[in-house]
Write an enzyme that holds these catalytic residues in place. Structure first.
Site, PDB file in Angstrom:
ATOM      1  N   GLY A  26      45.322  58.935  31.833  1.00 42.80           N
ATOM      2  CA  GLY A  26      46.333  57.996  32.316  1.00 42.80           C
ATOM      3  C   GLY A  26      46.642  58.278  33.779  1.00 42.80           C
ATOM      4  N   GLY A  31      52.673  60.901  32.119  1.00 35.20           N
ATOM      5  CA  GLY A  31      53.251  61.787  31.093  1.00 35.20           C
ATOM      6  C   GLY A  31      52.242  62.682  30.384  1.00 35.20           C
ATOM      7  N   SER A 100      41.216  61.428  34.629  1.00 40.77           N
ATOM      8  CA  SER A 100      39.898  60.975  34.158  1.00 40.77           C
ATOM      9  C   SER A 100      39.794  59.442  34.189  1.00 40.77           C
ATOM     10  CB  SER A 100      39.576  61.538  32.768  1.00 40.77           C
ATOM     11  OG  SER A 100      40.681  61.610  31.910  1.00 40.77           O
TER      12      SER A 100
HETATM   13  N1  LIG Z   1      57.284  59.282  26.500  1.00 43.42           N
HETATM   14  C1  LIG Z   1      57.076  60.086  27.548  1.00 43.42           C
HETATM   15  N2  LIG Z   1      55.999  60.901  27.541  1.00 43.42           N
HETATM   16  C2  LIG Z   1      55.754  61.710  28.589  1.00 43.42           C
HETATM   17  N3  LIG Z   1      56.517  61.799  29.693  1.00 43.42           N
HETATM   18  C3  LIG Z   1      57.604  61.003  29.772  1.00 43.42           C
HETATM   19  C4  LIG Z   1      57.928  60.120  28.706  1.00 43.42           C
HETATM   20  N4  LIG Z   1      59.049  59.453  29.043  1.00 43.42           N
HETATM   21  C5  LIG Z   1      59.405  59.917  30.258  1.00 43.42           C
HETATM   22  N5  LIG Z   1      58.553  60.853  30.705  1.00 43.42           N
HETATM   23  C6  LIG Z   1      58.669  61.578  32.000  1.00 43.42           C
HETATM   24  O1  LIG Z   1      57.587  61.194  32.855  1.00 43.42           O
HETATM   25  C7  LIG Z   1      57.185  62.285  33.702  1.00 43.42           C
HETATM   26  C8  LIG Z   1      55.687  62.505  33.507  1.00 43.42           C
HETATM   27  O2  LIG Z   1      55.225  63.543  34.345  1.00 43.42           O
HETATM   28  P1  LIG Z   1      53.882  64.357  34.033  1.00 43.42           P
HETATM   29  O3  LIG Z   1      53.862  64.764  32.588  1.00 43.42           O
HETATM   30  O4  LIG Z   1      53.769  65.441  35.051  1.00 43.42           O
HETATM   31  O5  LIG Z   1      52.751  63.238  34.265  1.00 43.42           O
HETATM   32  P2  LIG Z   1      51.176  63.430  34.448  1.00 43.42           P
HETATM   33  O6  LIG Z   1      50.780  64.783  33.928  1.00 43.42           O
HETATM   34  O7  LIG Z   1      50.577  62.293  33.646  1.00 43.42           O
HETATM   35  O8  LIG Z   1      50.888  63.273  35.903  1.00 43.42           O
HETATM   36  C9  LIG Z   1      58.019  63.477  33.300  1.00 43.42           C
HETATM   37  O9  LIG Z   1      59.086  63.599  34.214  1.00 43.42           O
HETATM   38  C10 LIG Z   1      58.538  63.096  31.896  1.00 43.42           C
HETATM   39  O10 LIG Z   1      59.771  63.704  31.596  1.00 43.42           O
END
Ligand SMILES: Nc1ncnc2c1ncn2[C@@H]1O[C@H](COP(=O)(O)OP(=O)(O)O)[C@@H](O)[C@H]1O
Ligand SMILES: [Mg+2]
Length: 197
Positions: A26, A31, A100
């Site tokens: 994604g 997330g 990815s």
């Molecule tokens: N359902 C959800 N699942 C995952 N993250 C979420 C969700 N809802 C809100 N968020 C928030 O979105 C952000 C995602 O960040 P991160 O996990 O670092 O993204 P990525 O690793 O995809 O770049 C976090 O601040 C998280 O708390």
């Protein structure tokens, strides 16, 4: 060699679970890492050996020096897939969280490794940009960084992912539950081995 025999018997008993790979794909900020962390804790609670391969960490070590060209992104994905397969074939539950962005590379990994579960961590780019967890969208918009996925580099949505998590309107807990339910339904994990039950 009685010790070795004991070890073998012992290890087959411990490794009754077949390994598998959960591949979270994604946009940046969708997330993936957050879901990976919570999933990891769930597997450890179920006493399943687990390893997480996070895109950011992998790029600091296994793929240090690779760029964000299509070629290097694909190399990065293939390396992660290679390590995931090594771990999974020894019974480890592997979680991959990496953008990815290309279908071809993800499908190649799917073909090469056993027990591949693709999870699309789906979130509109507007929401990812609003979150801007690492301040990267701002840098991409102002041209400080180039080839940023979703801005000036493509993201190809998975065509047939096993699970889709809609993180703009699901809680993290709900997203993790959906993945666990899929794994139970597909008999990768057993609900019965959850310690709390
Ligand atoms: N359902 C959800 N699942 C995952 N993250 C979420 C969700 N809802 C809100 N968020 C928030 O979105 C952000 C995602 O960040 P991160 O996990 O670092 O993204 P990525 O690793 O995809 O770049 C976090 O601040 C998280 O708390
Ligand atoms: Mg991340």
């Amino acid at each position: 060699m009685p010790n070795r025999l004991f070890y073998r018997q012992h290890s087959t008993h411990v490794m009754k679970t077949e390994g598998f790979t959960i591949w979270l794909t994604g946009l940046s900020g969708a997330g993936k890492s957050t879901i990976a962390e919570m999933l990891h804790r769930e597997f450890l609670e179920r006493q399943l050996p687990c390893e997480t391969l996070d895109g950011d960490v992998v790029r600091e070590h296994l793929s240090k020096g690779l760029s964000f060209s299509r070629e290097d992104r694909d190399i990065n994905v293939m390396r992660i897939g290679f390590v995931a397969n090594l771990l999974a074939r020894h019974g480890v539950v592997v979680i991959v969280s990496a953008i990815s962005p290309y279908n071809d590379a993800r499908n190649l990994v799917r073909q090469r490794i056993d027990n591949f579960i693709e999870v699309y961590v789906k979130c509109p780019i507007e929401e990812c940009e609003r979150r801007d967890v690492k301040g990267l969208y701002k840098k991409a918009r102002t041209g400080v960084i180039k080839s940023f996925t979703g801005i000036d580099d493509p993201y190809e949505e998975p065509l047939q992912p096993e699970v889709i998590c809609y993180t703009d309107h699901e809680t993290v807990e709900h997203s993790v539950e959906k993945i666990l339910h899929y794994l139970e339904r597909a008999e990768y994990i057993s609900a019965a081995i959850k310690i709390s039950e």
